[in-house]
Design an enzyme around this catalytic site. Structure first.
Site: not given
Ligand SMILES: O=C(O)c1ccc(O)c2ncc(N3CCNCC3)cc12
Length: 374
Positions: A185, A192, A203, A205, A291, A303
């Site tokens: 990841g 997703y 959060h 990254e 974000h 991603s």
């Molecule tokens: O959902 C997205 O497109 C998405 C887009 C951008 C991000 O930085 C994300 N970071 C984490 C994350 N999840 C999904 C739910 N469980 C925890 C981690 C999803 C995203």
């Protein structure tokens, strides 16, 4: 809308005035329209975007050139049989503070994409029937605590053709390759599989890295972003809204299970921006950009994280969550040795005096040692 992209070789040395550009005092989410020639060199285009101050807005959108083909077939009818190993049911609980929500990501049994879509159909979560951004936003926050969506998130895999060599999320050439091993990841792709109201909490990254997000197929993704310069203010707001979480872990936002509504952020005075990412469009999140967002219907996105030299100072001083053992840990000395060799000894013996680039006390920032225009 004028087409924007890197200055072509024939361009004058000063950027053309129709190109996007961020005012450092009031940064927004910018959108770029690279030509195929400009799109070919991934890192160079990211660095170009930063010469336009794209990173100051936290995230930026790229509308890829129409010649770009992640899949020669352009078809996604073959995804239905993909098995999602750990879909999560997103149960949202209102806290004592209006507009602040705790999320319990309840893992449910593995299911195929077909089964996930069947669930969305049964629960009326196929699509947000509103079209206009403000109405979609109102509906999301109004329906938050009912009828929990299931999110087929963080599923290892890629939908890019093996021979796609341009902006292939599964094969990006970035400074993160210095790690030399797979970190799921982070330097490998995640898929997703979304539905209406499936969301991601506030959060930055892991290690405050960059990330790239591409919607292969389906409905749009609604994004919120806070400028990196306001990240510390945002953390103070979150700590005030979730005092128990903060007491337990001062990096609780890294659990990615915290929702704060746009109206609460607006009342705090912290600037933020929003953007809709449509099918075929890319979102880049820059280092230390808070974000959050949600899906507007059934879709599939891909991603991963990446790095540039400018990220190293963020990675060195990124806060770590202490309470989730499986959290991503990368040995930053790999990057200090390769890109800041003069600092390695003091980094390793702990005498190096430095701080996170967005710490309010940071006044002078280490200039980039190289870049397309150095
Ligand atoms: O959902 C997205 O497109 C998405 C887009 C951008 C991000 O930085 C994300 N970071 C984490 C994350 N999840 C999904 C739910 N469980 C925890 C981690 C999803 C995203």
């Amino acid at each position: 809308m004028a087409r924007n992209g890197a200055p072509s070789s024939a361009a004058t040395s000063t950027p053309l005035d129709f190109e996007p550009y961020n005012d450092p005092k009031n940064p927004k989410i910018l959108t770029f329209y690279p030509t195929m020639v400009q799109f070919k060199d991934f890192e160079k285009y990211i660095l170009y975007m930063e010469t336009r101050n794209a990173h100051l807005g936290g995230i930026a959108k790229i509308v890829p050139p129409k010649e770009w083909k992640p899949r020669k077939s352009g078809s996604y009818t073959d995804v239905d049989d993909i098995v999602i190993s750990g879909p999560i049911q997103q149960d949202v609980r209102q806290t004592s503070n209006r507009g602040a929500y705790d999320v319990r990501n309840q893992e449910v049994e593995s299911m195929t994409v077909r089964e996930l879509r069947r669930h969305a159909l049964d629960k009326n979560l196929v699509y947000s029937f509103a079209e206009e951004m403000d109405e979609i936003e109102r509906n999301f926050w109004k329906q938050l605590s009912i009828n929990p969506p299931i999110y087929g998130a963080d599923s290892s895999g890629t939908l890019f053709d093996e021979d796609c060599t341009v902006w292939n999320i599964a094969k990006l050439d970035s400074k993160l390759n210095a790690i030399g091993m797979a970190v799921p990841g982070v330097n490998t792709p995640y898929l997703y599989f979304g539905m209406w109201r499936a969301f991601f909490g506030w959060h930055t990254e892991d290690l405050d890295l960059y990330s790239i997000n591409y919607i292969h197929d389906g409905a749009a993704k609604f994004w919120y972003a806070v400028a990196p310069k306001d990240g510390r203010r945002f953390e103070r707001l979150a700590a005030s809204l979730f005092p128990a979480n903060y007491k337990q872990c001062n990096s609780f936002l890294r659990h990615k299970s915290t929702l704060i509504s746009h109206s609460v952020i607006r009342s705090s005075g912290i600037p933020f921006d929003r953007i809709m990412q449509h099918e075929g469009e890319i979102i880049i999140t820059f280092p230390y950009a808070y974000h959050a967002g949600f899906n507007c219907g059934l879709n599939v996105a891909e991603s991963t994280n990446f790095a540039t030299e400018r990220w190293i100072e963020y990675g060195k001083y990124a806060a770590h969550c202490k309470c989730e053992p499986d959290n991503v840990k990368i040995d930053m000395s790999i990057f200090v040795e390769k890109y800041q060799p003069d600092l390695l000894a003091s980094w390793l013996d702990g005498t190096l005096r430095g701080s996170h680039p967005e710490d309010e006390r940071t006044t002078t920032k280490r200039p980039p040692t190289s870049g397309p225009w150095s």
